[in-house]
Design a protein around this motif. Structure first.
Motif, PDB file in Angstrom:
ATOM      1  N   VAL A 291       2.401  17.038  -5.470  1.00 24.81           N
ATOM      2  CA  VAL A 291       1.549  16.043  -4.787  1.00 24.81           C
ATOM      3  C   VAL A 291       0.113  16.150  -5.287  1.00 24.81           C
ATOM      4  O   VAL A 291      -0.566  15.161  -5.522  1.00 24.81           O
ATOM      5  CB  VAL A 291       1.596  16.271  -3.258  1.00 24.81           C
ATOM      6  CG1 VAL A 291       0.774  15.216  -2.536  1.00 24.81           C
ATOM      7  CG2 VAL A 291       3.026  16.242  -2.758  1.00 24.81           C
ATOM      8  N   LEU A 292      -0.335  17.399  -5.435  1.00 29.63           N
ATOM      9  CA  LEU A 292      -1.682  17.633  -5.963  1.00 29.63           C
ATOM     10  C   LEU A 292      -1.550  18.068  -7.422  1.00 29.63           C
ATOM     11  O   LEU A 292      -0.853  19.030  -7.710  1.00 29.63           O
ATOM     12  CB  LEU A 292      -2.369  18.763  -5.191  1.00 29.63           C
ATOM     13  CG  LEU A 292      -2.692  18.538  -3.727  1.00 29.63           C
ATOM     14  CD1 LEU A 292      -3.331  19.796  -3.155  1.00 29.63           C
ATOM     15  CD2 LEU A 292      -3.639  17.375  -3.560  1.00 29.63           C
ATOM     16  N   THR A 293      -2.176  17.347  -8.288  1.00 34.51           N
ATOM     17  CA  THR A 293      -2.253  17.801  -9.680  1.00 34.51           C
ATOM     18  C   THR A 293      -3.734  17.820 -10.047  1.00 34.51           C
ATOM     19  O   THR A 293      -4.534  17.094  -9.427  1.00 34.51           O
ATOM     20  CB  THR A 293      -1.518  16.845 -10.641  1.00 34.51           C
ATOM     21  OG1 THR A 293      -2.221  15.599 -10.647  1.00 34.51           O
ATOM     22  CG2 THR A 293      -0.078  16.602 -10.224  1.00 34.51           C
TER      23      THR A 293
ATOM     24  N   LEU B  92       0.295   9.277 -14.147  1.00 38.19           N
ATOM     25  CA  LEU B  92       0.000  10.609 -13.620  1.00 38.19           C
ATOM     26  C   LEU B  92      -0.744  10.540 -12.287  1.00 38.19           C
ATOM     27  O   LEU B  92      -0.979  11.563 -11.655  1.00 38.19           O
ATOM     28  CB  LEU B  92      -0.849  11.410 -14.629  1.00 38.19           C
ATOM     29  CG  LEU B  92      -0.213  11.651 -15.996  1.00 38.19           C
ATOM     30  CD1 LEU B  92      -1.147  12.452 -16.880  1.00 38.19           C
ATOM     31  CD2 LEU B  92       1.127  12.371 -15.849  1.00 38.19           C
ATOM     32  N   ARG B  93      -1.141   9.338 -11.894  1.00 34.64           N
ATOM     33  CA  ARG B  93      -1.846   9.192 -10.624  1.00 34.64           C
ATOM     34  C   ARG B  93      -0.847   8.890  -9.517  1.00 34.64           C
ATOM     35  O   ARG B  93       0.355   8.843  -9.729  1.00 34.64           O
ATOM     36  CB  ARG B  93      -2.874   8.061 -10.753  1.00 34.64           C
ATOM     37  CG  ARG B  93      -3.933   8.310 -11.833  1.00 34.64           C
ATOM     38  CD  ARG B  93      -5.058   9.173 -11.323  1.00 34.64           C
ATOM     39  NE  ARG B  93      -5.796   8.519 -10.248  1.00 34.64           N
ATOM     40  CZ  ARG B  93      -6.790   7.652 -10.450  1.00 34.64           C
ATOM     41  NH1 ARG B  93      -7.171   7.352 -11.666  1.00 34.64           N
ATOM     42  NH2 ARG B  93      -7.414   7.112  -9.424  1.00 34.64           N
ATOM     43  N   ASP B  94      -1.364   8.633  -8.304  1.00 34.40           N
ATOM     44  CA  ASP B  94      -0.461   8.322  -7.187  1.00 34.40           C
ATOM     45  C   ASP B  94       0.173   6.942  -7.396  1.00 34.40           C
ATOM     46  O   ASP B  94      -0.356   6.114  -8.148  1.00 34.40           O
ATOM     47  CB  ASP B  94      -1.242   8.361  -5.867  1.00 34.40           C
ATOM     48  CG  ASP B  94      -2.324   7.308  -5.839  1.00 34.40           C
ATOM     49  OD1 ASP B  94      -2.087   6.236  -5.279  1.00 34.40           O
ATOM     50  OD2 ASP B  94      -3.400   7.545  -6.427  1.00 34.40           O
ATOM     51  N   PRO B  95       1.333   6.689  -6.759  1.00 35.34           N
ATOM     52  CA  PRO B  95       2.051   5.438  -7.009  1.00 35.34           C
ATOM     53  C   PRO B  95       1.219   4.177  -6.744  1.00 35.34           C
ATOM     54  O   PRO B  95       1.307   3.204  -7.487  1.00 35.34           O
ATOM     55  CB  PRO B  95       3.241   5.513  -6.042  1.00 35.34           C
ATOM     56  CG  PRO B  95       3.474   6.963  -5.837  1.00 35.34           C
ATOM     57  CD  PRO B  95       2.115   7.601  -5.906  1.00 35.34           C
TER      58      PRO B  95
ATOM     59  N   ILE C 277      -7.823  -8.975  -6.404  1.00 36.62           N
ATOM     60  CA  ILE C 277      -8.401  -7.821  -5.711  1.00 36.62           C
ATOM     61  C   ILE C 277      -7.684  -6.578  -6.211  1.00 36.62           C
ATOM     62  O   ILE C 277      -6.498  -6.365  -5.933  1.00 36.62           O
ATOM     63  CB  ILE C 277      -8.262  -7.947  -4.178  1.00 36.62           C
ATOM     64  CG1 ILE C 277      -8.718  -9.333  -3.712  1.00 36.62           C
ATOM     65  CG2 ILE C 277      -9.050  -6.824  -3.492  1.00 36.62           C
ATOM     66  CD1 ILE C 277     -10.084  -9.762  -4.190  1.00 36.62           C
ATOM     67  N   SER C 278      -8.397  -5.779  -6.956  1.00 37.56           N
ATOM     68  CA  SER C 278      -7.837  -4.562  -7.519  1.00 37.56           C
ATOM     69  C   SER C 278      -8.323  -3.372  -6.691  1.00 37.56           C
ATOM     70  O   SER C 278      -8.365  -3.468  -5.453  1.00 37.56           O
ATOM     71  CB  SER C 278      -8.241  -4.451  -8.987  1.00 37.56           C
ATOM     72  OG  SER C 278      -7.707  -3.307  -9.573  1.00 37.56           O
ATOM     73  N   SER C 279      -8.698  -2.309  -7.324  1.00 39.90           N
ATOM     74  CA  SER C 279      -9.111  -1.117  -6.580  1.00 39.90           C
ATOM     75  C   SER C 279     -10.093  -0.309  -7.423  1.00 39.90           C
ATOM     76  O   SER C 279      -9.979  -0.259  -8.656  1.00 39.90           O
ATOM     77  CB  SER C 279      -7.878  -0.267  -6.260  1.00 39.90           C
ATOM     78  OG  SER C 279      -8.268   1.026  -5.858  1.00 39.90           O
ATOM     79  N   LEU C 280     -11.004   0.359  -6.758  1.00 38.11           N
ATOM     80  CA  LEU C 280     -11.936   1.233  -7.468  1.00 38.11           C
ATOM     81  C   LEU C 280     -11.194   2.405  -8.116  1.00 38.11           C
ATOM     82  O   LEU C 280     -11.704   3.034  -9.047  1.00 38.11           O
ATOM     83  CB  LEU C 280     -12.978   1.765  -6.475  1.00 38.11           C
ATOM     84  CG  LEU C 280     -14.171   2.482  -7.080  1.00 38.11           C
ATOM     85  CD1 LEU C 280     -15.182   1.483  -7.619  1.00 38.11           C
ATOM     86  CD2 LEU C 280     -14.842   3.386  -6.052  1.00 38.11           C
ATOM     87  N   ALA C 281      -9.979   2.661  -7.635  1.00 40.13           N
ATOM     88  CA  ALA C 281      -9.214   3.819  -8.123  1.00 40.13           C
ATOM     89  C   ALA C 281      -8.726   3.642  -9.560  1.00 40.13           C
ATOM     90  O   ALA C 281      -8.209   4.587 -10.143  1.00 40.13           O
ATOM     91  CB  ALA C 281      -8.022   4.062  -7.198  1.00 40.13           C
TER      92      ALA C 281
ATOM     93  N   MET D 141       0.824  -1.218   0.000  1.00 34.38           N
ATOM     94  CA  MET D 141       0.000   0.000   0.000  1.00 34.38           C
ATOM     95  C   MET D 141       0.854   1.264   0.000  1.00 34.38           C
ATOM     96  O   MET D 141       0.394   2.317  -0.418  1.00 34.38           O
ATOM     97  CB  MET D 141      -0.888   0.049   1.256  1.00 34.38           C
ATOM     98  CG  MET D 141      -1.623  -1.225   1.552  1.00 34.38           C
ATOM     99  SD  MET D 141      -3.238  -1.350   0.815  1.00 34.38           S
ATOM    100  CE  MET D 141      -4.158  -0.070   1.578  1.00 34.38           C
ATOM    101  N   LYS D 142       2.084   1.150   0.536  1.00 36.38           N
ATOM    102  CA  LYS D 142       2.909   2.351   0.697  1.00 36.38           C
ATOM    103  C   LYS D 142       4.286   2.116   0.118  1.00 36.38           C
ATOM    104  O   LYS D 142       4.731   0.981   0.007  1.00 36.38           O
ATOM    105  CB  LYS D 142       3.054   2.684   2.196  1.00 36.38           C
ATOM    106  CG  LYS D 142       1.802   3.212   2.822  1.00 36.38           C
ATOM    107  CD  LYS D 142       2.041   3.496   4.287  1.00 36.38           C
ATOM    108  CE  LYS D 142       0.755   3.947   4.965  1.00 36.38           C
ATOM    109  NZ  LYS D 142       0.856   3.905   6.414  1.00 36.38           N
ATOM    110  N   GLY D 143       4.954   3.201  -0.192  1.00 38.11           N
ATOM    111  CA  GLY D 143       6.333   3.102  -0.659  1.00 38.11           C
ATOM    112  C   GLY D 143       6.506   3.783  -2.002  1.00 38.11           C
ATOM    113  O   GLY D 143       5.565   4.331  -2.578  1.00 38.11           O
ATOM    114  N   ALA D 144       7.739   3.724  -2.485  1.00 39.91           N
ATOM    115  CA  ALA D 144       8.048   4.320  -3.779  1.00 39.91           C
ATOM    116  C   ALA D 144       7.387   3.491  -4.882  1.00 39.91           C
ATOM    117  O   ALA D 144       7.050   2.320  -4.679  1.00 39.91           O
ATOM    118  CB  ALA D 144       9.550   4.358  -3.977  1.00 39.91           C
TER     119      ALA D 144
END
Lengths: 325, 363
Positions: free
Chosen positions: A286-288, A142-145, A113-117, A80-83
């Motif tokens: 961070v915000l685009t 272009l989205r978050d990692p 299991i994927s994500s709604l994102a 869930m986290k990291g580079a």
């Protein structure tokens, strides 16, 4: 059925394992040296324990013999986290390795299991309905990692499906909440300790209660004839961010809230991008506008497909679902 | 200097590759033209995010097709030698992330190939080009510190981070198979800050490493003493100490300074002149004045967008590329690369020896 589960000791995985065992299945859990095996074992009843098996190992080093005889694989494990690179190792290369092994082992069902994102929301107007017919994000870099890695992982799985190497079913849950996890998420705003920068407020939060989500996944494992399909899992009635936050601040912890109204999100994101460029990345973008659009655009969500095809019953209402957490 | 841009390729698209690609793109005289990783997915994500046109999962193919002028190697250390030699034989200059190689024998091989091919090899000793280290070096070169007597260098590491957790939970992790264990991957930064002021080729070394009760058997603490002709040094690498620090204190015959890489500042130590107890007031007063000065300096730098996290890396790339383009002196000589690698080897050999003696005396 004999079901091989990755990520079975995690927040969602524990509930999926419990549901599969309760439904009478046998579960093999892939566990890493750091996995909290005892915590999972302690939640399982005496009657169910003989049907729960732990398979020590790592996704990257999985071999087909570990899957021999299993009817389905349920891939829940995810970083869930990291580079971005680290997330890709688990969420993309991990999927690729798993699917290679499931193909060799002849596994009859793979539930990812994927994500709604992963959806492309740029083509949707405010309050449009997001369902499984929406296209996937065309520019995931272009989205978050995390989103980028989940989308790339899902695309790897669809390639394998199209090549006839993977009897795939994809589950795209929203933000999963439940006992043991703080229900405040980035869909409400940006949280820095006691400070919350509230983004918008009128957007409905695409949340799903963990037990209902696990039940949906169990149905995706066992429902026949649904290969090649994806299902969104969300609560029945979604709460708006401002209503949720009002409840959260009363019932959970004090927060200092800086509100950013919906109309200001776009200009703020543009300023972040401009400043990041001007300062040669001293503060990252961070915000685009692209990320903000995907994260905080007010949309409606549909789970009709999961209800009609899987016979899934969602948590009726998010506000009821978060009570007592 | 030629106005043509150096064509830069990168092998190994892990986490540190992001920093490399980001900094290369900021330089006017270089452009990233290719990324390569044996896991193609990693190369794809790096290329997509940093707009690199060519993607490879095979090094030889990348060298033959992209024809880079410079190759950055950001793979695990045990792969550095083979990749660097392949790149040098392919006609490229090489920039190798620290540690340069697994041992000095490998370093010698790479340097020999570089010199016979007329190419430069550089190592990622980037903190030597961090603005605060440059400031410290300038103080020394101006004579403000006098002759250097001693250097303390401290390098912390957080094992609870994402990479740290991977290393500590997996006994088979590649970091743990290095001769110097996790330290081989971390102490370069602490050591090259010492060797900048300790010119001896073979300083006397005393060293020991040991696990802590919480490190699950992983040797997580390292203590080193180095003694040269004129200068002594201590190196502390600690995974337990908090906060995680990157500090060096340089003791000169005229003055002492502390370089804090985390806060990016140089703290000076003052000779107090007030009598008796008044010196105890003068000390904090002078420190508070310096803190105020440093605060406003940092604010000014922020305003001027001069607080870039990888400024040292950017400075080193810039100097390395200029050396390639102009034929000028390289920012880190091949001799220095070899010397630091050799000292690292001797530190780890001393630790292993000390460990054996400790086990023998206990049995």
């Amino acid at each position: 059925m004999d079901i091989f589960v990755t990520g079975g000791t995690g927040f969602l995985g524990k509930h999926v394992v419990a549901k599969l065992l309760a439904d009478g299945h046998t579960v093999r859990c892939l566990v890493r040296p750091t996995s909290e095996v005892e915590a999972l074992r302690s939640t399982v009843s005496e009657e169910q324990r003989p049907r729960l098996h732990f398979v020590p190992g790592q996704l990257q080093k999985l071999t087909p013999d570990l899957l021999a005889g299993c009817d389905a694989v349920c891939h829940i494990a995810a970083a869930m986290k990291g580079a971005t690179a680290a997330l890709f190792v688990d969420n993309v290369i991990g999927v690729r390795k798993l699917l290679k092994v499931t193909a060799e082992a002849g596994t009859k069902r793979v539930v990812l299991i994927s994500s709604l994102a992963v959806y492309d929301t740029s083509g949707l107007k405010n309050n449009d309905v997001l369902d499984e017919t929406c296209p996937l994000e065309p520019q995931p870099q272009l989205r978050d990692p995390y989103t980028y890695s989940k989308l790339a992982g899902e695309q790897v799985a669809w390639e394998a499906y199209r090549a006839g190497q993977c009897p795939l079913v994809v589950i795209r849950p929203g933000v999963i909440y439940g006992p043991g996890r703080d229900p405040l998420s980035s869909r409400v705003g940006l949280n820095f300790g006691k400070l919350l920068i509230k983004m918008g407020g009128s957007q409905r939060l695409p949340y799903v209660r963990v037990e209902a989500c696990a039940a949906g996944i169990a149905l995706a494992v066992t429902t026949p004839g649904i290969e090649g399909q994806a299902f969104n899992l969300l609560d029945g009635e979604l709460v708006r961010a401002r209503t949720f936050l009002r409840y959260y601040r009363r019932g959970h912890r004090g927060l200092w809230v800086i509100p950013v109204p919906g109309w200001a999100i776009g200009p703020l994101a543009k300023f972040n991008v401009w400043y990041s460029k001007r300062s040669h990345g001293q503060i990252p973008p961070v915000l685009t506008p692209y990320k903000c659009n995907a994260m905080w655009k007010p949309l409606q969500y549909s789970v009709e497909k999961a209800k009609s095809v899987l016979g899934w019953v969602p948590q009726p209402n998010t506000l009821d679902g978060v009570q007592g957490l | 200097m030629s106005s043509e841009k150096l064509r830069v390729a990168l092998i190994g698209c892990g986490q540190i590759a992001d920093a490399h690609l980001g900094e290369i793109r900021k330089l006017a005289h270089a452009e990233p033209v290719a990324v390569c990783d044996r896991e193609r997915d990693l190369a794809v994500q790096a290329a997509a995010r940093f707009e690199v046109p060519q993607i490879f999962d095979d090094v030889e193919q990348m060298l033959a097709t992209a024809r880079p002028d410079v190759v950055h190697i950001t793979t695990p250390p045990h792969t550095h030698k083979a990749l660097a030699i392949a790149a040098l034989r392919g006609g490229a200059h090489v920039y190798v992330e620290k540690p340069f190689t697994v041992d000095v024998a490998e370093a010698d091989e790479v340097i020999a190939v570089a010199e016979s091919a007329g190419r430069l090899a550089c190592v990622g000793h980037d903190q030597l080009f961090d603005p605060c280290w440059v400031e410290c070096r300038q103080l020394f070169e101006k004579g403000n510190l006098g002759d250097i007597v001693h250097v303390d260098s401290v390098q912390g590491y957080d094992l609870t981070g994402i990479f740290g957790r991977l290393v500590s939970s997996d006994p088979e992790h590649w970091v743990r198979r290095l001769p110097g264990g996790v330290f081989q991957n971390t102490i370069s930064h602490a050591l090259y800050k010492i060797t900048e002021f300790l010119p001896d080729t073979r300083p006397h070394i005393q060293a020991l490493w040991f696990p802590t009760p919480d490190s699950g058997g992983l040797k997580s603490e390292l203590r080193v003493m180095l003694r040269g002709e004129q200068v002594t040094a201590s190196l502390i690498s600690s995974f337990a100490a908090r906060p995680v620090q990157r500090l060096a204190r340089i003791y000169g015959t005229k003055d002492t300074v502390e370089v804090d890489l985390e806060a990016r500042l140089v703290r000076k130590y003052y000779k107090l002149s007030a009598p008796g107890p008044f010196a105890k007031i003068e000390g904090p007063y002078r420190q508070s004045k310096e803190a105020k000065r440093n605060f406003w300096k940092a604010v000014r730098k922020f305003w001027k967008s001069d607080l870039q996290y990888f400024a040292g890396m950017n400075g080193l790339f810039d100097r390395f590329y200029r050396a390639i383009l102009t034929g000028g002196p390289p920012p880190i000589t091949h001799g220095e690369i070899r010397r630091v690698t050799d000292i690292m080897d001797r530190i780890f050999a001393t630790c292993q020896q000390q460990e054996l003696e400790f086990a023998r005396s206990n049995s």
